[in-house]
Design an enzyme around this catalytic site. Sequence first.
Site, PDB file in Angstrom:
ATOM      1  N   GLU A 106       0.850  -1.192   0.000  1.00 12.75           N
ATOM      2  CA  GLU A 106       0.000   0.000   0.000  1.00 12.75           C
ATOM      3  C   GLU A 106       0.878   1.230   0.000  1.00 12.75           C
ATOM      4  O   GLU A 106       1.938   1.218   0.624  1.00 12.75           O
ATOM      5  CB  GLU A 106      -0.873   0.051   1.256  1.00 12.75           C
ATOM      6  CG  GLU A 106      -2.050  -0.879   1.230  1.00 12.75           C
ATOM      7  CD  GLU A 106      -2.023  -1.827   2.399  1.00 12.75           C
ATOM      8  OE1 GLU A 106      -1.166  -1.669   3.288  1.00 12.75           O
ATOM      9  OE2 GLU A 106      -2.856  -2.754   2.427  1.00 12.75           O
ATOM     10  N   TYR A 118       7.829   2.084  -7.563  1.00 13.67           N
ATOM     11  CA  TYR A 118       7.199   0.758  -7.628  1.00 13.67           C
ATOM     12  C   TYR A 118       6.817   0.403  -9.071  1.00 13.67           C
ATOM     13  O   TYR A 118       6.952  -0.759  -9.476  1.00 13.67           O
ATOM     14  CB  TYR A 118       5.955   0.714  -6.730  1.00 13.67           C
ATOM     15  CG  TYR A 118       6.266   0.961  -5.269  1.00 13.67           C
ATOM     16  CD1 TYR A 118       7.384   0.395  -4.677  1.00 13.67           C
ATOM     17  CD2 TYR A 118       5.437   1.754  -4.476  1.00 13.67           C
ATOM     18  CE1 TYR A 118       7.686   0.628  -3.340  1.00 13.67           C
ATOM     19  CE2 TYR A 118       5.722   1.989  -3.140  1.00 13.67           C
ATOM     20  CZ  TYR A 118       6.851   1.427  -2.583  1.00 13.67           C
ATOM     21  OH  TYR A 118       7.150   1.655  -1.268  1.00 13.67           O
TER      22      TYR A 118
END
Length: 150
Positions: A106, A118
């Site tokens: 998250e 990411y």
Amino acid sequence: MDGYVIGPLPVELLPQAAALEKVCFSMPWSEELLRRALADPHQLWLGAVAGGRLLGYAGMQTVLDEGYVDNIAVDPAYRRRGVASALLGRMLEQARAAGLAFLTLEVRESNLGAIALYERFGFRRVGRRRGYYEKPREDAILMTVTLGGA
Ligand SMILES: CC(C)(COP(=O)(O)OP(=O)(O)OC[C@H]1O[C@@H](n2cnc3c(N)ncnc32)[C@H](O)[C@@H]1OP(=O)(O)O)[C@@H](O)C(=O)NCCC(=O)NCCS
């Protein structure tokens, strides 16, 4: 950046990790929480270390063949030099070697730098948790990379 080593996060550097938590997050993990995480056989914690100084660290926990990235943080003085990439790259290598099917995490919706990091490693947005974070209240973006191992 050269001159640092990626490896298991040494327990003696936990005070530095706890100090970095305070600098990097509005809801930091305590040293005690980090200590328990490090001792958990289902968790993998990596550090980037140069001459006894902790530049950054990353932690992941596994449940069956799923990996969940908890924390990744780099000392502000050493950012944008590839330290987080080196940590995440090693974490993905070890996750693949362990036969994990995917890694998930998250991230705050406003954390565009981390989201870009990411995405570089193949994580894709797969969902949203409304109001997940506090201080300030914010949605979490759920991101996952499939490792194709299983
Ligand atoms: C997010 C964080 C871990 C990145 O660490 P880092 O060592 O600076 O990251 P890297 O140098 O490996 O960055 C790799 C790439 O990610 C992206 N990126 C990283 N930080 C970025 C930023 N602030 N803004 C935009 N893109 C960013 C870029 O594409 C970067 O490549 P580039 O430098 O060639 O442009 C660091 O900023 C940090 O500790 N932030 C506070 C804690 C945090 O938010 N952790 C993530 C919680 S989910």
